[in-house]
Design a protein around this motif. Structure first.
Motif, PDB file in Angstrom:
ATOM      1  N   MET A  93       0.814  -1.206   0.000  1.00  0.00           N
ATOM      2  CA  MET A  93       0.000   0.000   0.000  1.00  0.00           C
ATOM      3  C   MET A  93       0.850   1.259   0.000  1.00  0.00           C
ATOM      4  O   MET A  93       0.541   2.223  -0.705  1.00  0.00           O
ATOM      5  N   ARG A  94       1.945   1.265   0.726  1.00  0.00           N
ATOM      6  CA  ARG A  94       2.765   2.474   0.835  1.00  0.00           C
ATOM      7  C   ARG A  94       3.386   2.861  -0.490  1.00  0.00           C
ATOM      8  O   ARG A  94       3.391   4.031  -0.866  1.00  0.00           O
ATOM      9  N   GLY A  95       3.924   1.881  -1.202  1.00  0.00           N
ATOM     10  CA  GLY A  95       4.498   2.176  -2.509  1.00  0.00           C
ATOM     11  C   GLY A  95       3.468   2.714  -3.474  1.00  0.00           C
ATOM     12  O   GLY A  95       3.736   3.653  -4.242  1.00  0.00           O
ATOM     13  N   LEU A  96       2.260   2.154  -3.443  1.00  0.00           N
ATOM     14  CA  LEU A  96       1.181   2.622  -4.317  1.00  0.00           C
ATOM     15  C   LEU A  96       0.826   4.068  -4.013  1.00  0.00           C
ATOM     16  O   LEU A  96       0.653   4.884  -4.925  1.00  0.00           O
ATOM     17  N   VAL A  97       0.717   4.400  -2.730  1.00  0.00           N
ATOM     18  CA  VAL A  97       0.358   5.778  -2.341  1.00  0.00           C
ATOM     19  C   VAL A  97       1.433   6.760  -2.812  1.00  0.00           C
ATOM     20  O   VAL A  97       1.115   7.844  -3.331  1.00  0.00           O
ATOM     21  N   LEU A 157      11.994   5.297  -5.104  1.00  0.00           N
ATOM     22  CA  LEU A 157      11.642   5.642  -3.722  1.00  0.00           C
ATOM     23  C   LEU A 157      10.492   4.781  -3.217  1.00  0.00           C
ATOM     24  O   LEU A 157      10.496   4.352  -2.055  1.00  0.00           O
ATOM     25  N   ALA A 158       9.503   4.507  -4.078  1.00  0.00           N
ATOM     26  CA  ALA A 158       8.382   3.654  -3.686  1.00  0.00           C
ATOM     27  C   ALA A 158       8.878   2.256  -3.326  1.00  0.00           C
ATOM     28  O   ALA A 158       8.429   1.654  -2.334  1.00  0.00           O
ATOM     29  N   GLU A 159       9.830   1.732  -4.107  1.00  0.00           N
ATOM     30  CA  GLU A 159      10.401   0.418  -3.803  1.00  0.00           C
ATOM     31  C   GLU A 159      11.191   0.448  -2.496  1.00  0.00           C
ATOM     32  O   GLU A 159      11.111  -0.489  -1.684  1.00  0.00           O
ATOM     33  N   ILE A 160      11.940   1.518  -2.299  1.00  0.00           N
ATOM     34  CA  ILE A 160      12.732   1.658  -1.068  1.00  0.00           C
ATOM     35  C   ILE A 160      11.823   1.662   0.158  1.00  0.00           C
ATOM     36  O   ILE A 160      12.110   1.005   1.169  1.00  0.00           O
ATOM     37  N   THR A 161      10.731   2.410   0.070  1.00  0.00           N
ATOM     38  CA  THR A 161       9.791   2.486   1.195  1.00  0.00           C
ATOM     39  C   THR A 161       9.200   1.123   1.513  1.00  0.00           C
ATOM     40  O   THR A 161       9.075   0.745   2.688  1.00  0.00           O
ATOM     41  N   SER A 193       5.500   4.865  14.818  1.00  0.00           N
ATOM     42  CA  SER A 193       5.574   3.459  14.410  1.00  0.00           C
ATOM     43  C   SER A 193       4.788   3.124  13.152  1.00  0.00           C
ATOM     44  O   SER A 193       5.034   2.084  12.537  1.00  0.00           O
ATOM     45  N   HIS A 194       3.842   3.986  12.741  1.00  0.00           N
ATOM     46  CA  HIS A 194       3.010   3.653  11.589  1.00  0.00           C
ATOM     47  C   HIS A 194       2.928   4.735  10.509  1.00  0.00           C
ATOM     48  O   HIS A 194       2.745   4.396   9.337  1.00  0.00           O
ATOM     49  N   SER A 195       3.026   5.998  10.885  1.00  0.00           N
ATOM     50  CA  SER A 195       2.755   7.068   9.918  1.00  0.00           C
ATOM     51  C   SER A 195       3.990   7.769   9.378  1.00  0.00           C
ATOM     52  O   SER A 195       3.966   8.294   8.271  1.00  0.00           O
ATOM     53  N   ALA A 196       5.066   7.802  10.154  1.00  0.00           N
ATOM     54  CA  ALA A 196       6.232   8.605   9.777  1.00  0.00           C
ATOM     55  C   ALA A 196       6.830   8.165   8.446  1.00  0.00           C
ATOM     56  O   ALA A 196       7.199   9.008   7.611  1.00  0.00           O
ATOM     57  N   LEU A 197       6.927   6.864   8.226  1.00  0.00           N
ATOM     58  CA  LEU A 197       7.556   6.365   6.999  1.00  0.00           C
ATOM     59  C   LEU A 197       6.789   6.813   5.763  1.00  0.00           C
ATOM     60  O   LEU A 197       7.388   7.324   4.808  1.00  0.00           O
TER      61      LEU A 197
END
Length: 317
Positions: free
Chosen positions: A28-32, A64-68, A171-175
């Motif tokens: 989900m993070r990479g997609l966002v 960057l999306a892959e790194i995250t 723990s959940h939002s910063a990244l």
């Protein structure tokens, strides 16, 4: 060959596949990040930079999306480490658990090392600083969770909802928030647009966490005996309205012989109070702030997709 004697490079494809396998749903993070990058578009300050764009996204933003995702998955793997001291005989052979812990440490370290290498290849010191600080936030947030749970014998923390939000951000939002900001930096966007991306990532992920915490209380198909965290948002808000002493009393009353928790009884006590409805309101509040941040981006399919993600994590009926 015995698993314990296998060289670690045997597990490299597994580590990579855990992130890049299209069948898993952890990305989900990479997609966002990709959607935010596309929604913001190219910067008017750096027109010569646009030849590196594919489908409205710079190659560096894809990296960057892959790194995250690598960083997020590395921490998920590290979180899977088992506390050997708490194991019971019915949990399985101790030797297998010890080997599993070793593999979790090495696999997580491998993913994190790959992320750091790719991060350096972006050759942007501000982006490196942002993502490095996000990793530090993750470590701090997870360390706090683990240390507090052991201190209070896995009961519950004496924290306010404002303190809970600070911990969840770490723990959940910063990244996600800092990765969205970093994506704007890679496109040479202004500090104002970078802050917009940060605010969307922050508030969307806060809504996502609240939505997850609320599932045991609002999901009709959830089992009555399903366990839930006593430090989840509904429980923390319930404690704020009820008072610390009364909350501890309810927990003690729900504990049976052998400290077995009656989660059905505790769930009904929380649902009878204001904790669940307040958590839903808080979830929607963060969702509205994420949607407000999106208004700064021009209308597009990417912006609509980002809005749909927010709607999905703030819907409870």
């Amino acid at each position: 060959m015995d698993c314990e004697n296998m060289p670690f490079f045997f597990f490299f494809p597994f580590c990579r596949g855990f992130v890049y396998d299209s069948r898993n749903n952890l990305q989900m993070r990479g997609l966002v990040i990709l959607l935010v990058s596309k929604a913001a578009g190219p910067s008017t300050a750096e027109l010569s930079f646009q030849h590196n764009m594919v489908s409205g996204i710079y190659s560096s933003q894809r990296s960057l999306a892959e790194i995250t995702e690598l960083i997020h998955t590395a921490f998920l793997v590290h979180r899977g480490i088992v506390n050997i001291g708490e194991l019971k005989s019915c949990d399985g052979p101790l030797k297998d658990m010890q080997f599993g812990n070793k593999m979790a440490v090495l696999s997580g370290d491998f993913l994190l090392a790959n992320a750091c290498t790719s991060l350096a290849q972006l050759q942007n010191t501000k982006v490196v600083e942002l993502i490095s600080s996000a990793i530090g936030d993750l470590v701090q947030g997870i360390y706090y969770e683990n240390s507090k749970s052991s201190e209070e014998n896995c009961l519950t923390d004496d924290i306010s909802i404002s303190r809970w939000k600070e911990q969840v951000f770490l723990s959940h939002s910063a990244l996600l928030a800092k990765s969205c900001q970093a994506a704007m930096e890679l496109a040479k966007h202004s500090a104002e647009i970078q802050d917009v991306a940060f605010q969307y990532g922050k508030h969307m992920s806060m809504s996502h966490k609240l939505h997850s915490d609320l599932q045991p209380f609002v999901k009709e198909s959830s089992s009555d005996t399903m366990a839930f965290s006593l430090n989840s948002a509904p429980a923390v808000l319930h404690q704020e309205f009820l008072g610390r002493e009364a909350w501890i009393k309810q927990i003690r009353e729900a504990q049976g012989k052998g400290n077995t928790m009656d989660y059905k009884k505790l769930r009904e006590a929380i649902k009878a109070g204001k904790g669940v409805t307040s958590a839903i309101d808080l979830c929607r509040c963060h969702g509205n702030r994420a949607l407000a941040a999106l208004e700064r981006f021009p209308p597009s399919e990417a912006r609509a997709a980002l809005a749909n993600i927010v709607c999905a994590v703030t819907r409870f009926s």
